[in-house]
Design a protein around this motif. Structure first.
Motif, PDB file in Angstrom:
ATOM      1  N   PHE A  84       0.832  -1.140   0.091  1.00 16.57           N
ATOM      2  CA  PHE A  84       0.094  -0.130  -0.013  1.00 16.57           C
ATOM      3  C   PHE A  84       0.908   1.150   0.041  1.00 16.57           C
ATOM      4  O   PHE A  84       0.273   2.356   0.324  1.00 16.57           O
ATOM      5  N   GLY A  85       2.207   1.103  -0.222  1.00 16.46           N
ATOM      6  CA  GLY A  85       2.851   2.330  -0.687  1.00 16.46           C
ATOM      7  C   GLY A  85       3.867   2.847   0.341  1.00 16.46           C
ATOM      8  O   GLY A  85       4.600   3.706   0.286  1.00 16.46           O
ATOM      9  N   VAL A  86       4.028   2.064   1.554  1.00 13.60           N
ATOM     10  CA  VAL A  86       5.378   2.276   2.364  1.00 13.60           C
ATOM     11  C   VAL A  86       6.475   2.014   1.597  1.00 13.60           C
ATOM     12  O   VAL A  86       6.819   1.028   1.284  1.00 13.60           O
ATOM     13  N   ALA A  87       7.247   3.111   1.481  1.00 11.20           N
ATOM     14  CA  ALA A  87       8.591   2.877   0.970  1.00 11.20           C
ATOM     15  C   ALA A  87       9.536   2.019   1.800  1.00 11.20           C
ATOM     16  O   ALA A  87       9.752   2.076   3.134  1.00 11.20           O
ATOM     17  N   PRO A  88      10.305   0.894   1.086  1.00 12.27           N
ATOM     18  CA  PRO A  88      10.881   0.019   1.904  1.00 12.27           C
ATOM     19  C   PRO A  88      12.143   0.732   2.535  1.00 12.27           C
ATOM     20  O   PRO A  88      12.930   0.093   3.426  1.00 12.27           O
ATOM     21  N   ASN A  89      12.780   1.839   1.920  1.00 11.82           N
ATOM     22  CA  ASN A  89      13.841   2.575   2.508  1.00 11.82           C
ATOM     23  C   ASN A  89      13.551   3.471   3.661  1.00 11.82           C
ATOM     24  O   ASN A  89      14.703   4.161   4.025  1.00 11.82           O
ATOM     25  N   ILE A  90      12.355   3.871   4.121  1.00 13.81           N
ATOM     26  CA  ILE A  90      11.934   4.817   4.850  1.00 13.81           C
ATOM     27  C   ILE A  90      12.648   4.311   6.212  1.00 13.81           C
ATOM     28  O   ILE A  90      12.518   3.131   6.821  1.00 13.81           O
ATOM     29  N   GLY A  91      13.301   5.372   7.010  1.00 20.02           N
ATOM     30  CA  GLY A  91      13.763   5.264   8.248  1.00 20.02           C
ATOM     31  C   GLY A  91      13.185   5.794   9.310  1.00 20.02           C
ATOM     32  O   GLY A  91      12.551   6.877   9.113  1.00 20.02           O
ATOM     33  N   ASP A  92      13.638   5.427  10.422  1.00 22.36           N
ATOM     34  CA  ASP A  92      13.053   5.968  11.628  1.00 22.36           C
ATOM     35  C   ASP A  92      13.863   7.089  12.130  1.00 22.36           C
ATOM     36  O   ASP A  92      14.771   7.563  11.299  1.00 22.36           O
ATOM     37  N   TYR A  93      13.681   7.564  13.271  1.00 22.74           N
ATOM     38  CA  TYR A  93      14.369   8.816  13.782  1.00 22.74           C
ATOM     39  C   TYR A  93      15.744   8.440  14.026  1.00 22.74           C
ATOM     40  O   TYR A  93      16.869   9.520  14.006  1.00 22.74           O
ATOM     41  N   ASP A  94      16.319   7.014  13.981  1.00 18.14           N
ATOM     42  CA  ASP A  94      17.747   7.070  13.846  1.00 18.14           C
ATOM     43  C   ASP A  94      18.347   6.379  12.410  1.00 18.14           C
ATOM     44  O   ASP A  94      19.268   5.848  12.577  1.00 18.14           O
TER      45      ASP A  94
END
Length: 190
Positions: A84-94
């Motif tokens: 549903f579109g969440v990018a696999p390379n999206i990172g958290d605050y770290d």
């Protein structure tokens, strides 16, 4: 009502609301759509119903949702989020990605899926750590081999400190493992 029905798993109510013209992309006070609520609540029937409409996935922290699913070993949830579109390379605050988390936990199937979804095998977190380093630090050899096959590499800085630490504690298997991944045994730490 759409958000409540999604939270409670009432797919018939969701179908009825859609037929009556309810907005499938209405946002709650946190900016989340019904599809986001359904995915987080793991309501597969509702996800299927909403996927057939023009529902969009807007959620407060997609990176947290993806990293949490990866860490828990929930391949189905990881697939849903990516689909549903969440990018696999999206990172958290770290700047840690789902690939970092899955590698650190040794979840091989999730690592394989994320790599197929175009996750970067050499992505760096805010400490310049990589998924391969996380796999090696955790002793997850199978996961490390999967990452290496997709082009992941061990940085000299990481390898040096790991080799020295393993030598200091007498961890011969770890020394062998690091060497098998191309780490020189003739390096010094800081």
């Amino acid at each position: 009502p759409m958000h409540m029905a999604c939270t409670a798993g009432r797919y018939k109510v969701v179908e009825c609301l859609l037929k009556l013209g309810a907005n499938e992309n209405i946002k709650d006070r946190w900016g989340q759509t019904p599809l986001a609520i359904a995915i987080m609540a793991k309501q597969q029937m509702i996800i299927t119903v909403l996927a057939g409409s023009k529902a969009k996935l807007d959620m407060e922290s997609p990176e947290l949702a993806l990293c949490t699913a990866a860490g828990e070993g929930d391949l189905t949830q990881v697939k849903r989020l990516i689909e549903f579109g969440v990018a696999p390379n999206i990172g958290d605050y770290d700047k840690r990605t789902a690939l970092h988390v899955a590698a650190a936990e040794g979840h091989e199937k999730i690592v394989e899926f994320l790599l197929l979804a175009q996750a970067d095998p050499n992505c760096a977190d805010r400490w310049d750590g990589s998924p391969l380093q996380d796999a090696l630090s955790g002793g997850h050899i199978g996961t490390a081999h999967i990452l290496k096959a997709k082009g992941a590499a061990v940085s000299d800085e990481f390898g040096a400190s790991e080799v020295c630490a393993a030598a200091g504690t007498g961890d011969v298997p770890k020394l062998r493992m690091l060497h098998s991944f191309g780490q020189s045994l003739d390096v010094g730490d800081y």
